[in-house]
Write a protein that holds these residues in place. Structure first.
Motif, PDB file in Angstrom:
ATOM      1  N   LEU A  18      16.320  13.446   9.912  1.00  0.00           N
ATOM      2  CA  LEU A  18      15.365  13.902   8.900  1.00  0.00           C
ATOM      3  C   LEU A  18      15.595  13.174   7.575  1.00  0.00           C
ATOM      4  N   GLN A  19      16.860  12.989   7.215  1.00  0.00           N
ATOM      5  CA  GLN A  19      17.149  12.276   5.974  1.00  0.00           C
ATOM      6  C   GLN A  19      16.671  10.832   6.040  1.00  0.00           C
ATOM      7  N   THR A  20      16.873  10.190   7.200  1.00  0.00           N
ATOM      8  CA  THR A  20      16.404   8.805   7.372  1.00  0.00           C
ATOM      9  C   THR A  20      14.887   8.740   7.309  1.00  0.00           C
ATOM     10  N   GLU A  21      14.219   9.702   7.979  1.00  0.00           N
ATOM     11  CA  GLU A  21      12.750   9.729   7.972  1.00  0.00           C
ATOM     12  C   GLU A  21      12.215   9.980   6.566  1.00  0.00           C
ATOM     13  N   ASN A  22      12.837  10.902   5.843  1.00  0.00           N
ATOM     14  CA  ASN A  22      12.412  11.170   4.468  1.00  0.00           C
ATOM     15  C   ASN A  22      12.634   9.947   3.578  1.00  0.00           C
ATOM     16  N   HIS A  23      13.749   9.241   3.811  1.00  0.00           N
ATOM     17  CA  HIS A  23      14.031   8.041   3.033  1.00  0.00           C
ATOM     18  C   HIS A  23      12.982   6.960   3.301  1.00  0.00           C
ATOM     19  N   GLN A  24      12.589   6.817   4.561  1.00  0.00           N
ATOM     20  CA  GLN A  24      11.560   5.831   4.903  1.00  0.00           C
ATOM     21  C   GLN A  24      10.219   6.193   4.268  1.00  0.00           C
ATOM     22  N   ARG A  25       9.870   7.476   4.311  1.00  0.00           N
ATOM     23  CA  ARG A  25       8.615   7.916   3.687  1.00  0.00           C
ATOM     24  C   ARG A  25       8.650   7.668   2.189  1.00  0.00           C
ATOM     25  N   TYR A  26       9.803   7.913   1.596  1.00  0.00           N
ATOM     26  CA  TYR A  26       9.926   7.700   0.158  1.00  0.00           C
ATOM     27  C   TYR A  26       9.758   6.226  -0.192  1.00  0.00           C
ATOM     28  N   LEU A  27      10.345   5.334   0.616  1.00  0.00           N
ATOM     29  CA  LEU A  27      10.226   3.903   0.355  1.00  0.00           C
ATOM     30  C   LEU A  27       8.773   3.435   0.475  1.00  0.00           C
ATOM     31  N   ILE A  28       8.082   3.920   1.510  1.00  0.00           N
ATOM     32  CA  ILE A  28       6.674   3.546   1.679  1.00  0.00           C
ATOM     33  C   ILE A  28       5.845   4.063   0.513  1.00  0.00           C
ATOM     34  N   SER A  29       6.087   5.302   0.117  1.00  0.00           N
ATOM     35  CA  SER A  29       5.367   5.867  -1.026  1.00  0.00           C
ATOM     36  C   SER A  29       5.665   5.094  -2.299  1.00  0.00           C
ATOM     37  N   LEU A  30       6.914   4.665  -2.437  1.00  0.00           N
ATOM     38  CA  LEU A  30       7.302   3.895  -3.623  1.00  0.00           C
ATOM     39  C   LEU A  30       6.579   2.554  -3.666  1.00  0.00           C
ATOM     40  N   ILE A  31       6.449   1.906  -2.511  1.00  0.00           N
ATOM     41  CA  ILE A  31       5.738   0.624  -2.440  1.00  0.00           C
ATOM     42  C   ILE A  31       4.263   0.809  -2.783  1.00  0.00           C
ATOM     43  N   LEU A  32       3.644   1.840  -2.206  1.00  0.00           N
ATOM     44  CA  LEU A  32       2.228   2.103  -2.485  1.00  0.00           C
ATOM     45  C   LEU A  32       2.015   2.431  -3.961  1.00  0.00           C
ATOM     46  N   SER A  33       2.911   3.228  -4.516  1.00  0.00           N
ATOM     47  CA  SER A  33       2.792   3.583  -5.929  1.00  0.00           C
ATOM     48  C   SER A  33       2.962   2.366  -6.821  1.00  0.00           C
ATOM     49  N   SER A  34       3.888   1.480  -6.449  1.00  0.00           N
ATOM     50  CA  SER A  34       4.105   0.268  -7.234  1.00  0.00           C
ATOM     51  C   SER A  34       2.872  -0.628  -7.214  1.00  0.00           C
ATOM     52  N   LEU A  35       2.254  -0.767  -6.038  1.00  0.00           N
ATOM     53  CA  LEU A  35       1.033  -1.569  -5.929  1.00  0.00           C
ATOM     54  C   LEU A  35      -0.083  -0.966  -6.778  1.00  0.00           C
ATOM     55  N   TYR A  36      -0.187   0.358  -6.758  1.00  0.00           N
ATOM     56  CA  TYR A  36      -1.211   1.027  -7.557  1.00  0.00           C
ATOM     57  C   TYR A  36      -0.976   0.808  -9.048  1.00  0.00           C
ATOM     58  N   ILE A  37       0.282   0.961  -9.483  1.00  0.00           N
ATOM     59  CA  ILE A  37       0.610   0.803 -10.900  1.00  0.00           C
ATOM     60  C   ILE A  37       0.394  -0.630 -11.372  1.00  0.00           C
ATOM     61  N   ILE A  38       0.712  -1.606 -10.519  1.00  0.00           N
ATOM     62  CA  ILE A  38       0.617  -3.008 -10.917  1.00  0.00           C
ATOM     63  C   ILE A  38      -0.825  -3.519 -10.857  1.00  0.00           C
ATOM     64  N   LEU A  39      -1.562  -3.160  -9.802  1.00  0.00           N
ATOM     65  CA  LEU A  39      -2.870  -3.765  -9.556  1.00  0.00           C
ATOM     66  C   LEU A  39      -4.044  -2.947 -10.087  1.00  0.00           C
ATOM     67  N   LEU A  40      -4.001  -1.632  -9.947  1.00  0.00           N
ATOM     68  CA  LEU A  40      -5.178  -0.814 -10.237  1.00  0.00           C
ATOM     69  C   LEU A  40      -5.078  -0.033 -11.536  1.00  0.00           C
ATOM     70  N   PHE A  41      -3.906   0.533 -11.814  1.00  0.00           N
ATOM     71  CA  PHE A  41      -3.777   1.367 -13.008  1.00  0.00           C
ATOM     72  C   PHE A  41      -4.139   0.625 -14.288  1.00  0.00           C
ATOM     73  N   PRO A  42      -3.670  -0.610 -14.509  1.00  0.00           N
ATOM     74  CA  PRO A  42      -4.068  -1.315 -15.752  1.00  0.00           C
ATOM     75  C   PRO A  42      -5.567  -1.543 -15.835  1.00  0.00           C
ATOM     76  N   VAL A  43      -6.199  -1.829 -14.699  1.00  0.00           N
ATOM     77  CA  VAL A  43      -7.653  -2.038 -14.690  1.00  0.00           C
ATOM     78  C   VAL A  43      -8.375  -0.768 -15.107  1.00  0.00           C
ATOM     79  N   GLY A  44      -7.943   0.375 -14.541  1.00  0.00           N
ATOM     80  CA  GLY A  44      -8.583   1.642 -14.884  1.00  0.00           C
ATOM     81  C   GLY A  44      -8.338   2.065 -16.309  1.00  0.00           C
ATOM     82  N   LEU A  45      -7.096   1.906 -16.774  1.00  0.00           N
ATOM     83  CA  LEU A  45      -6.753   2.328 -18.132  1.00  0.00           C
ATOM     84  C   LEU A  45      -7.450   1.463 -19.175  1.00  0.00           C
TER      85      LEU A  45
END
Length: 338
Positions: A18-45
Motif C-alpha cells: 500500500l505504501q508503494t502504491e500510494n508513493h507511485q500515485r503521489y509521483l504521478i500526481s506530482l508530475i501531472l501537477s507540475s505539467l499543469y503549473i508549468i504549461l497551463l497555469f501561467p496561461v490562465g493567470l
C-alpha cells in the motif's frame, strides 16, 4: 507460532504494498501537477488578468460581448487561482477535512457554474448577434450577467443549506459528496450547457457557411473561416476539459459507488487528474475567446501603443520634446466576429 508469523508477514507485505502504491500515485500526481503549473497555469493567470486589464483600460464604450468576456475572465481567474489548492494538496486532499472540503466546494461550485453559464450565454449571444433574431443592448447584457452570478450562487447555496439541514451535527460531512448534488453538477454544469453551446455553434456554423457560399467576397472568406475554426475549437476544448470529470462522477453515480464521500478518497489519482483537466478549460478560454478574436487584438494593440507612448514620454522627461502620433480612439475599433 508459525501461523502467527505468517500472518504478521502478510500484514507487513500488505502495508508495504500500500505504501508503494500510494508513493507511485503521489509521483504521478506530482508530475501531472507540475505539467499543469508549468504549461497551463501561467496561461490562465496571465491571460485572464490581461483580458481584464485591456478591457477595463479601454477608453471607448464597452460592448455587450466585451462585458461577457470580462465576467468570464473574473470567474475563470478565480477558478485558476483556486486550482492551486488542488495542486498543492496531493498527499492529503482537502476533501479529507470536512470543513475545508465544504468551503472549497462552495467556492468551486459558484465559479464553476458561473464560468460554464457565461460560456453558454456567450454562445447564445453570438448566435443572436449573427442572426439578429433578438434585440441586444447593454442593459440586457448587465442584467444577464447579474442573473448568471445570482443563479450560480443559488444553485450552490440552496443545495448546501438543504444538505446541511439533513446532516446537522455530522462533523465529517462534506456537502459535495451528496449524490443529488453530484447529479445536479453533471446535469446543469455539463450536459445542459454543452447541448445549448453545441446547438448554438452548430447554427452559427451553418449561417457562416451559407453566407460564405452566397454573399461573401473573397476578401472576407478568410475571416469567416477563422471564425469557424475558433467555434470548432471552443466546443472541442469545452468538451475535452469537462468530459473526464463528469464521466468519472457519472459512472460511480450510476454504479452506486458513492456512499459517504468515498469517490474522491477511493480514487485520488483519477479524481486529481480529472479536476486538473476541468481547471484547464479556464486556462484555455483566454486563448480561444479573446486572443483569437480580432476585436481583442485591436484593443491589445491600442493598449500596447498607450504603454509605449507613456514609456517614451517618461524617457523624454529630461526636457527633450518628441513627436508621437495620436492614438486611435476606442470608438474607431469596429466590433468583429470572434
Amino acid at each position: 507460532v508459525v501461523g502467527g508469523t505468517t500472518t504478521l508477514l502478510w500484514i507487513y507485505f500488505d502495508i508495504n504494498f500500500l505504501q508503494t502504491e500510494n508513493h507511485q500515485r503521489y509521483l504521478i500526481s506530482l508530475i501531472l501537477s507540475s505539467l499543469y503549473i508549468i504549461l497551463l497555469f501561467p496561461v490562465g493567470l496571465i491571460g485572464n488578468i490581461l483580458i481584464l486589464v485591456v478591457n477595463l483600460d479601454h477608453r471607448g464604450p464597452m460592448a455587450a460581448s466585451d462585458l461577457y468576456f470580462v465576467n468570464l475572465a473574473v470567474a475563470d481567474l478565480i477558478l485558476v487561482a483556486d486550482s492551486l489548492i488542488e495542486v498543492f494538496s496531493l498527499k492529503q486532499g482537502y476533501y479529507d477535512k470536512a470543513g475545508l472540503c465544504t468551503f472549497m466546494n462552495l467556492f468551486q461550485q459558484v465559479n464553476m457554474y458561473s464560468s460554464v453559464f457565461f460560456l453558454t450565454w456567450m454562445s447564445f449571444d453570438r448566435f443572436v448577434a449573427l442572426t439578429g433574431i433578438m434585440y441586444r443592448s447593454m442593459v440586457c447584457a448587465r442584467l444577464s450577467c447579474c442573473l448568471i452570478w445570482v443563479s450560480s450562487s443559488l444553485l450552490t447555496l440552496l443545495p448546501f443549506a438543504i444538505a446541511q439541514a439533513q446532516h446537522a451535527g455530522e462533523l465529517t460531512f462534506c456537502f459535495a459528496n451528496v449524490t443529488q448534488i453530484q447529479w445536479l453538477e453533471v446535469m446543469l454544469g455539463f450536459l445542459l450547457p454543452f447541448c445549448i453551446l453545441g446547438l448554438c455553434y452548430w447554427r452559427i456554423a451553418q449561417v457562416l457557411q451559407h453566407s460564405q457560399r452566397e454573399q461573401d467576397s473573397p476578401q472576407r472568406r478568410p475571416h469567416r473561416q477563422k471564425a469557424l475554426r475558433m467555434i470548432s475549437a471552443a466546443v472541442l476544448v469545452f468538451f475535452l476539459c469537462w468530459l473526464p470529470e463528469n464521466v468519472f462522477v457519472s459512472v460511480h453515480l450510476l454504479r452506486g459507488d458513492t456512499d459517504g464521500g468515498t469517490l474522491w478518497q477511493d480514487y485520488p489519482l483519477t479524481g486529481h487528474t480529472v479536476r486538473l483537466a476541468a481547471f484547464s478549460n479556464s486556462c484555455l478560454n483566454p486563448l480561444i475567446y479573446s486572443f483569437l478574436g480580432k476585436t481583442f487584438q485591436d484593443k491589445m494593440k491600442l493598449f500596447l501603443q498607450a504603454r509605449s507612448r507613456w514609456a517614451k514620454l517618461h524617457r523624454s522627461a529630461s526636457g527633450k520634446s518628441i513627436y508621437l502620433p495620436a492614438l486611435s480612439e476606442a470608438s474607431e475599433v469596429p466590433e468583429a466576429h470572434r
